[in-house]
Design a protein around this motif. Structure first.
Motif, PDB file in Angstrom:
ATOM      1  N   LYS A 162      -7.165  -0.794   0.144  1.00  0.00           N
ATOM      2  CA  LYS A 162      -6.439   0.161  -0.706  1.00  0.00           C
ATOM      3  C   LYS A 162      -5.159  -0.474  -1.243  1.00  0.00           C
TER       4      LYS A 162
ATOM      5  N   ARG B 143       4.532   0.880   1.365  1.00  0.00           N
ATOM      6  CA  ARG B 143       4.785   0.000   2.515  1.00  0.00           C
ATOM      7  C   ARG B 143       4.136  -1.346   2.308  1.00  0.00           C
TER       8      ARG B 143
ATOM      9  N   GLU C 245      -0.071   7.341   3.748  1.00  0.00           N
ATOM     10  CA  GLU C 245      -0.454   8.746   3.659  1.00  0.00           C
ATOM     11  C   GLU C 245       0.748   9.652   3.981  1.00  0.00           C
TER      12      GLU C 245
ATOM     13  N   TYR D 281       0.832  -1.193   0.000  1.00  0.00           N
ATOM     14  CA  TYR D 281       0.000   0.000   0.000  1.00  0.00           C
ATOM     15  C   TYR D 281       0.870   1.247   0.000  1.00  0.00           C
ATOM     16  N   VAL D 282       0.218   2.388  -0.175  1.00  0.00           N
ATOM     17  CA  VAL D 282       0.928   3.664  -0.135  1.00  0.00           C
ATOM     18  C   VAL D 282       0.487   4.380   1.126  1.00  0.00           C
TER      19      VAL D 282
ATOM     20  N   SER E 289       2.539   1.047  11.609  1.00  0.00           N
ATOM     21  CA  SER E 289       2.960   1.067  10.208  1.00  0.00           C
ATOM     22  C   SER E 289       4.217   1.915  10.033  1.00  0.00           C
TER      23      SER E 289
ATOM     24  N   GLN F 199      -6.138  11.053  -2.401  1.00  0.00           N
ATOM     25  CA  GLN F 199      -5.961  10.856  -0.969  1.00  0.00           C
ATOM     26  C   GLN F 199      -6.669   9.580  -0.496  1.00  0.00           C
ATOM     27  N   LEU F 200      -7.757   9.231  -1.176  1.00  0.00           N
ATOM     28  CA  LEU F 200      -8.536   8.050  -0.779  1.00  0.00           C
ATOM     29  C   LEU F 200      -7.798   6.742  -1.045  1.00  0.00           C
ATOM     30  N   THR F 201      -6.697   6.811  -1.823  1.00  0.00           N
ATOM     31  CA  THR F 201      -5.932   5.575  -2.080  1.00  0.00           C
ATOM     32  C   THR F 201      -4.833   5.361  -1.052  1.00  0.00           C
ATOM     33  N   TYR F 202      -4.619   6.325  -0.181  1.00  0.00           N
ATOM     34  CA  TYR F 202      -3.536   6.216   0.794  1.00  0.00           C
ATOM     35  C   TYR F 202      -4.053   5.640   2.107  1.00  0.00           C
ATOM     36  N   VAL F 203      -3.184   4.910   2.764  1.00  0.00           N
ATOM     37  CA  VAL F 203      -3.545   4.322   4.051  1.00  0.00           C
ATOM     38  C   VAL F 203      -2.991   5.228   5.154  1.00  0.00           C
ATOM     39  N   PRO F 204      -3.863   5.668   6.054  1.00  0.00           N
ATOM     40  CA  PRO F 204      -3.382   6.566   7.113  1.00  0.00           C
ATOM     41  C   PRO F 204      -2.285   5.921   7.948  1.00  0.00           C
ATOM     42  N   GLU F 205      -1.387   6.756   8.373  1.00  0.00           N
ATOM     43  CA  GLU F 205      -0.239   6.301   9.154  1.00  0.00           C
ATOM     44  C   GLU F 205      -0.683   5.886  10.558  1.00  0.00           C
TER      45      GLU F 205
END
Lengths: 560, 137
Positions: free
Chosen positions: A439, A427, A421, A418-419, B124, B114-120
């Protein structure tokens, strides 16, 4: 050996089922086809001279510099900014926000206004904004240990400790080198047909080689400021052994998967070269002498390659033992390189790949034109009129390697790409422990193939692919890959990239070896440090030192 | 603001994925949007984003079906992108820097990306490459 053949149908290439496995890709060595090598050959052939056109540095080595050169009828400049950096901010991670130095490869000769514009942007890297005049941007951090040691030694009139130079290998390491339109810099098509920059990553390699030169100048400048009249310059042999470091993490791995046509071209060129040297019936005495010298050099290089990583250390121990126990190859036999490569098949994969790279080295006139085939500039194709029967046949012919993965097992799809934020960093997550699998990036090739085959069960053989994809647009990506791979046996990494046991470092080493990297120094299975251009000619000796720098070894320098 | 065509392609691809379009389709329309944005006149990002996912999938099917009747162009991506661009109401220019993407379109694309990103998360971040090392060596 498989039935795969190159465009020269007499040659038999290694099977993609052998070549495209992660373990082997992760054992790759640089060869004379590597991009750093071919870039240097372009500079030599074009009689390139590098001029330092600006040097405004304070006593601490902070300020700006430019270097300019003409290549293939075009003028390029390296722009460098060197800044003070708090130790707390010196991080190799892509999420860092400040670096010791930042760089741009500029198209032409920059005006002061360009430098001012870039000084406001380059030190911020991803947070800055760039123009079509910037072809590549990069940044680097010092190896504080080596930089300090070298500066102080030179300031005292001494040469640095060669062992320390060898064990670290570089004064600075880049932590990213951006090309192809990133953050507004020039698209690759702007220069992809220019002589000297048409090869894959050629502009990036030129940038990195120039950065190496900047680091040499910088340490000598700081030493001169420290030592005054007492200071000396670096011995050329020691300077040549100072390459440029690089820290590379997961960000590099998806590139290999997203560009199947390009990756095929890289691997196909290398495998064609290996097949070509296997087919050489006999060697001249000059070629034998060269191979003997190179073999000894390779043994020395490997003996000087020490890393803290336990897995890599074990592999190197095995490799060293294999090379030590190796009998002198029978260079006078028929097809001596075929014999040598076949002997290596009973050794470790590291040894097999090292021997293959060794065998290519003396044969520049035979092999170097293969580098012209390593870019991918052909028009892309996708035949939506293909039938379901045809796509099934292609999968049966080219994706049998997927059949071995039991994706019903949890561990077979444990991970997802995934990418993040945070600074858009790629990652790997745990599908069963972490959020975000919805995602997922499409690196799960084997799973996509199996899903497509499942969906095709609902269609007649004569149905056109476009009609399938209208109902199942989720399969369009894999359908494109399958068609690309049908013509290109080295397009796919033939492993399950979401398996629990998958080591991303294998993908990184493959790509970095194609760049020309040595001294792989894995820091985990997620990232590695490497050295580029160690032993490469300095800017002042392109015409005198030449192209002979495969697997450089520690210089032997007379002590005073 | 002006853009490289690759950054338009990649950003629009991500935006369309963020909107739920399949990656393979989003990649085609990312490329089409970049081609449409080339030069001084067109906002190819806005042009593509005005069409919903179903409309884009249907258009792709329609154009591919029509192109498949002409065997010389059927298997090349270039005529596909050209025809898709024309159906979306623009003419792709030769490849040049994109200078006419509106601020609103770009902002919309970034928001969708932004919707394709995974929040930190802390886990992670710690699991990311390079974690926990001393980089002052």
């Amino acid at each position: 050996m498989s039935a795969i053949t190159s465009s020269d149908s007499r040659l038999e290439l290694r099977s993609p089922d052998t070549v495209m496995r992660l373990e082997r890709l992760g054992s790759a060595f640089p060869t004379r086809l590597s991009f750093g090598r071919s870039m240097i050959r372009h500079l030599i052939a074009d009689n390139v001279e590098v001029r330092r056109t600006r040097w405004t540095m304070d006593a601490n080595g902070f300020g700006r510099a430019t270097y300019t050169l003409e290549l293939g009828g075009f003028t390029y400049s390296l722009i460098a900014f060197s800044n003070a950096l708090d130790e707390a901010n010196r991080s190799d991670r892509v999420i860092a926000e400040a670096w010791d130095a930042s760089f741009a490869l500029f198209d032409g000769v920059p005006e002061e206004a360009d430098l001012d514009r870039l000084e406001a942007n380059l030190p911020r890297q991803e947070a800055g904004r760039y123009s079509e005049k910037e072809l590549v941007i990069s940044r680097s951090n010092k190896s504080v240990r080596l930089f300090k040691h070298v500066a102080h030694a030179l300031a005292e009139g001494q040469q640095p400790d060669v062992d320390m130079v060898d064990s670290i290998g570089y004064l600075m390491r880049t932590t990213a080198v951006y090309g192809n339109g990133k953050f507004g810099i020039a698209d690759r098509f702007v220069f992809s047909d220019r002589p000297g920059l048409s090869g894959p990553f050629a502009a990036e390699m030129l940038t990195v080689w120039l950065i190496r030169n900047f680091t040499h100048d910088l340490v000598e400048h700081v030493a001169a400021a420290l030592g005054g009249d007492k200071a000396v310059r670096l011995d050329p042999a020691i300077k040549r052994h100072m390459g440029i470091g690089n820290s590379t993490g997961l960000g590099m791995a998806p590139f290999l998967i997203y560009h199947p046509e390009l990756i095929h071209n890289w691997l196909n060129a290398r495998e064609t070269a290996i097949a070509q040297v296997r087919s050489i019936p006999s060697l001249t005495s000059a070629q034998i002498a060269r191979l003997q010298t190179l073999l000894e050099r390779a043994k020395t290089h490997v003996s000087q390659w020490h890393v803290p990583d336990a897995i890599q250390t074990e592999r190197l121990d095995v490799l060293r033992a294999e090379l030590a126990a190796m009998d002198e190859p029978d260079w006078h036999a028929d097809y001596p390189l075929q014999r040598l490569i076949d002997w290596s098949l009973s050794q470790s994969v590291e040894c097999q790949e090292l021997v293959a790279a060794l065998c290519l080295e003396p044969f520049g006139s035979l092999l170097d034109s293969l580098t012209d085939t390593m870019a991918f500039n052909a028009p892309k194709t996708f035949d939506a009129a293909q039938t379901v029967a045809q796509i099934r046949a292609q999968v049966a012919a080219h994706y049998r390697w997927c059949e071995g993965f039991d994706l019903g097992k949890q561990e077979s799809q444990q991970r997802f790409w995934y990418v993040s934020e945070a600074k858009l960093e790629p990652r790997l997550g745990d599908r069963y422990e972490e959020d975000g699998a919805d995602k997922e990036q499409p690196l799960d090739i084997a799973r996509q193939v199996q899903a497509l085959m499942g969906s095709l069960q609902g269609f007649d053989d004569a149905t056109k692919l476009t009609d399938v994809l209208a109902r199942h647009p989720e399969h369009r990506n894999i359908a494109k890959r399958i068609q690309a791979a049908a013509q290109r046996p080295f397009a796919e990494v033939r492993d399950n990239l979401i398996d629990q046991s998958m080591r991303p470092i294998d993908l990184l080493r493959c790509k970095l070896a194609f760049f020309g990297a040595v001294k792989f120094d894995p820091k985990s299975d997620l990232w590695t440090r490497i050295t580029l251009f160690q032993g490469a000619p300095l800017v002042s000796e392109l015409q005198t030192f030449g192209d002979d720098w495969w697997l450089a070894t520690k210089p032997v320098v007379a002590t005073a | 603001m002006n853009f490289s065509l690759n950054e338009v392609h990649m950003t629009l691809r991500k935006a369309l994925c963020g909107r739920g379009l399949a990656f393979g389709v989003a990649d085609d329309f990312g490329a089409v949007g970049a081609r449409l944005s080339s030069g001084q006149a067109n906002d190819g990002v806005g042009t593509v984003l005005r069409h919903d996912n179903d409309a884009l999938i249907a258009l792709l099917h329609r154009v591919e079906t029509a192109l498949s009747l002409n065997p010389t162009s059927a298997s090349f991506v270039e005529p596909l992108e050209q025809t898709l661009a024309e159906h979306l109401g623009g003419t792709p220019f030769p490849r040049e820097r994109a200078c006419a993407i509106s601020e609103q379109s770009w902002h919309q694309a970034l928001e969708l990306s932004q919707l394709t990103y995974v929040p930190e998360t802390e886990a992670s971040r710690l699991g990311g490459a390079g974690a926990g090392t001393n980089d002052n060596d």
